[in-house]
Design an enzyme around this catalytic site. Sequence first.
Site, PDB file in Angstrom:
ATOM      1  N   LYS A 157       0.909  -1.334  -0.003  1.00  0.00           N
ATOM      2  CA  LYS A 157       0.086  -0.119   0.032  1.00  0.00           C
ATOM      3  C   LYS A 157       0.853   1.293   0.035  1.00  0.00           C
ATOM      4  O   LYS A 157       1.975   1.398   0.534  1.00  0.00           O
ATOM      5  CB  LYS A 157      -0.979  -0.096   1.208  1.00  0.00           C
ATOM      6  N   GLU A 207      -9.190  12.362  12.404  1.00  0.00           N
ATOM      7  CA  GLU A 207      -8.535  11.520  13.057  1.00  0.00           C
ATOM      8  C   GLU A 207      -7.478  11.565  13.986  1.00  0.00           C
ATOM      9  O   GLU A 207      -6.378  12.230  14.126  1.00  0.00           O
ATOM     10  CB  GLU A 207      -7.638  10.723  11.602  1.00  0.00           C
TER      11      GLU A 207
END
Length: 404
Positions: A157, A207
């Site tokens: 990723k 977040e």
Amino acid sequence: MTASLTTSLREAATAGPPVSPGAATALLEAYRPDTDRFLAAPGHTLLCRGTAAEVPHDERPLTERVRTVLRGRRRAGGPSPVVVGSLPFAPDAPPALAVPERVRWAPPLREDPLIALPVPDTDTRADWRVREVPAAGRYGEAVAAAVARMRAGEFDKVVLARTLELTAPRTPDLPAMLRRLARRDPAGYTFAVPTAPGRTLIGASPELLVARRGDTLTANPLAGSAPRSADLAEDVRRAAALLESPKDLHEHAVVVAAVREALAPFCTRLEVPERPTLVRTAALWHLSTTVTGELADPGSATALDLARALHPTPAVCGTPTRTARAVIAESEPFDRGPYTGMVGWQDADGDGEWVVTIRCAEAEGRALRLFAGAGVVAASTPEAETAETAAKFRTFLSAVGAAL
């Protein structure tokens, strides 16, 4: 561990009988660029004024430098010191951390009824000139190239970002932008902190990287997202589809596994839910997992120690980390600076809260540089990731009256 004076003041501001409406919004209204640092979180709001001491940039570990500055300020007397500011994405870049001269605490913005009032229409909505760096097509090409390398087995990723460079005919009104951001998502993490003389980092992140309070830690990784819809039925459909998306669930699982691995050595107990839930902002749905733990030795693990152990998570960099950093350097034609770093605070007892620096911009003079990124995995498509970054840009574009 006994609560620090900072924690006591924070608890006094956020617990007990309801306070007068307007305590949190008063701090929001009082913010001034250059001299102030503003942070709003789901549990509290703080406004910091002036600079009593700065954390230096030298060869010592950052956490040691922060401890030294806080100990020095504590020995100097006065209120319990707090270090506030931001850290960049690059681990060896200079921090923008300081101990303010004065810190004011208030309850969270989301509990202040005055936050629902509209912002007076000011000159915030300037005639912006917008430049994409890289252009959407080039960004899509970078995504396609990364996907091809992942399908060949090079890595798992990478998070690729792009920027919007906005220029106005006059200096933008940063306090008005901050108020718009705060009112758009009052339950999130809204911030405005100086990163250099004449430069301000401003944004609204959903977040939490990590928070520490005594012997308890909380982390809330987000990974996997979908744009919101103004149509209620379509909005619900998108949320449900995100919860069942194999691509997004895989992306989220990679991040949660990395968070577990980084925090487990510090803990006697670490609780990680098996499946993610949903959180929403005004623009996006996100897959979310709330991780909680009990520290084995709070005296040797400050909030910043925990944040440094986590940073960068696969949610902002990729995996394996070293390879993902290299791909980012090859693919992004700009320096991230504070983007995907962290912003937050820590007191002299090690309690604190650090937030992932996303949904943000750096302001300098008449210019704003906005950032947005997307997690790219083998199942990604250039079209979907370009659309995701566009949706993330909307958080800030709505606050400044600009459009792609």
